[in-house]
Design a protein around this motif. Sequence first.
Motif, PDB file in Angstrom:
ATOM      1  N   ARG A 165       0.822  -1.217   0.000  1.00 40.08           N
ATOM      2  CA  ARG A 165       0.000   0.000   0.000  1.00 40.08           C
ATOM      3  C   ARG A 165       0.854   1.264   0.000  1.00 40.08           C
ATOM      4  O   ARG A 165       0.479   2.270  -0.602  1.00 40.08           O
ATOM      5  N   SER A 166       1.985   1.219   0.677  1.00 43.06           N
ATOM      6  CA  SER A 166       2.832   2.408   0.782  1.00 43.06           C
ATOM      7  C   SER A 166       3.756   2.587  -0.424  1.00 43.06           C
ATOM      8  O   SER A 166       4.489   3.578  -0.497  1.00 43.06           O
ATOM      9  N   TYR A 167       3.728   1.652  -1.353  1.00 49.26           N
ATOM     10  CA  TYR A 167       4.543   1.758  -2.568  1.00 49.26           C
ATOM     11  C   TYR A 167       3.982   2.875  -3.440  1.00 49.26           C
ATOM     12  O   TYR A 167       2.805   2.867  -3.803  1.00 49.26           O
ATOM     13  N   ALA A 168       4.803   3.842  -3.784  1.00 49.00           N
ATOM     14  CA  ALA A 168       4.334   5.067  -4.442  1.00 49.00           C
ATOM     15  C   ALA A 168       3.684   4.813  -5.801  1.00 49.00           C
ATOM     16  O   ALA A 168       2.782   5.549  -6.208  1.00 49.00           O
ATOM     17  N   VAL A 200       7.763  -2.745 -14.183  1.00 48.48           N
ATOM     18  CA  VAL A 200       8.588  -2.254 -13.083  1.00 48.48           C
ATOM     19  C   VAL A 200       7.861  -2.362 -11.745  1.00 48.48           C
ATOM     20  O   VAL A 200       8.486  -2.541 -10.696  1.00 48.48           O
ATOM     21  N   LYS A 201       6.539  -2.285 -11.764  1.00 45.26           N
ATOM     22  CA  LYS A 201       5.786  -2.410 -10.516  1.00 45.26           C
ATOM     23  C   LYS A 201       5.931  -3.816  -9.933  1.00 45.26           C
ATOM     24  O   LYS A 201       6.111  -3.979  -8.725  1.00 45.26           O
ATOM     25  N   GLY A 253       8.055  -6.756  -5.538  1.00 38.63           N
ATOM     26  CA  GLY A 253       8.753  -7.951  -5.074  1.00 38.63           C
ATOM     27  C   GLY A 253       9.976  -7.613  -4.244  1.00 38.63           C
ATOM     28  O   GLY A 253      10.243  -8.249  -3.213  1.00 38.63           O
ATOM     29  N   GLU A 254      10.721  -6.603  -4.664  1.00 38.56           N
ATOM     30  CA  GLU A 254      11.921  -6.201  -3.924  1.00 38.56           C
ATOM     31  C   GLU A 254      11.563  -5.638  -2.554  1.00 38.56           C
ATOM     32  O   GLU A 254      12.250  -5.901  -1.561  1.00 38.56           O
ATOM     33  N   ARG A 255      10.492  -4.841  -2.489  1.00 38.29           N
ATOM     34  CA  ARG A 255      10.065  -4.273  -1.204  1.00 38.29           C
ATOM     35  C   ARG A 255       9.646  -5.378  -0.234  1.00 38.29           C
ATOM     36  O   ARG A 255      10.024  -5.374   0.940  1.00 38.29           O
ATOM     37  N   ALA A 270       0.944 -10.725 -12.365  1.00 42.83           N
ATOM     38  CA  ALA A 270       0.898 -10.620 -13.828  1.00 42.83           C
ATOM     39  C   ALA A 270       0.970  -9.150 -14.239  1.00 42.83           C
ATOM     40  O   ALA A 270       0.540  -8.262 -13.498  1.00 42.83           O
ATOM     41  N   VAL A 271       1.513  -8.919 -15.416  1.00 42.32           N
ATOM     42  CA  VAL A 271       1.605  -7.559 -15.961  1.00 42.32           C
ATOM     43  C   VAL A 271       0.567  -7.412 -17.071  1.00 42.32           C
ATOM     44  O   VAL A 271       0.535  -8.207 -18.019  1.00 42.32           O
ATOM     45  N   LEU A 272      -0.292  -6.411 -16.944  1.00 42.84           N
ATOM     46  CA  LEU A 272      -1.328  -6.173 -17.948  1.00 42.84           C
ATOM     47  C   LEU A 272      -0.697  -5.728 -19.266  1.00 42.84           C
ATOM     48  O   LEU A 272       0.311  -5.015 -19.268  1.00 42.84           O
TER      49      LEU A 272
END
Length: 216
Positions: A82-85, A112-113, A118-120, A135-137
């Motif tokens: 949630r806190s990911y910009a 990139v999201k 995943g890294e966070r 999945a990436v749209l």
Amino acid sequence: MARIVGCRPGATRPGDDDRPVARRPWYVACFWSRVTTAPPALRLRLLVGAAASLLLFGAVRPAIAAQTTDEVLGQRVAGAIRSYARYTIFDEVTVHVEDQHVTLTGRVTVPVKKQEIGERVARIEGIRSLTNDIAVLPASVTDDRLRRAVAAAVYGHPGFRRYAESPHPSIHIIIEHARVTLVGEVDRHGDRILAQSLAHVPGVLSVENRLRVADR
């Protein structure tokens, strides 16, 4: 009795405070100077203590993982997302935790999201393993236009102002090939029905309503 000489950053040996340490952290030089100048009995205790500290350090992370419940870990992961910009109402990530093994699913608008989320999450203490199945749209000018149109229709409605003003709007709009999926949470059943009706803007082929009604 031999005197144990103190050290500070930059010291290379007892009493030598002016020569920088080459390729060796100052605290390593400090500890080693204490060992080499200590009496034999004290020297042994210092070495045994250092070995025990290393073993304890290696055991800390597994111990933290064992003490962290799946519920607490899930809350930490959800909070990090949630806190990911870059995380917006056009993305959806679901968290599943079992025995400290975390699985991420859902859909996001750009690659990139997926990577950065995943890294966070991977940095959160207590996770045993992480599976990133987000999945990436597909990129689509039409879907981008519909995202803006559906968001304006839903969040622009007077009855949804409280959702729009929230720091984390709870109605997420996922669009793929002009097909809309509404996910998230609303306060009342009436809001759930109204959101589905508002999402039928021109160009939308279908609307799947997966909104949950919050428990009060």
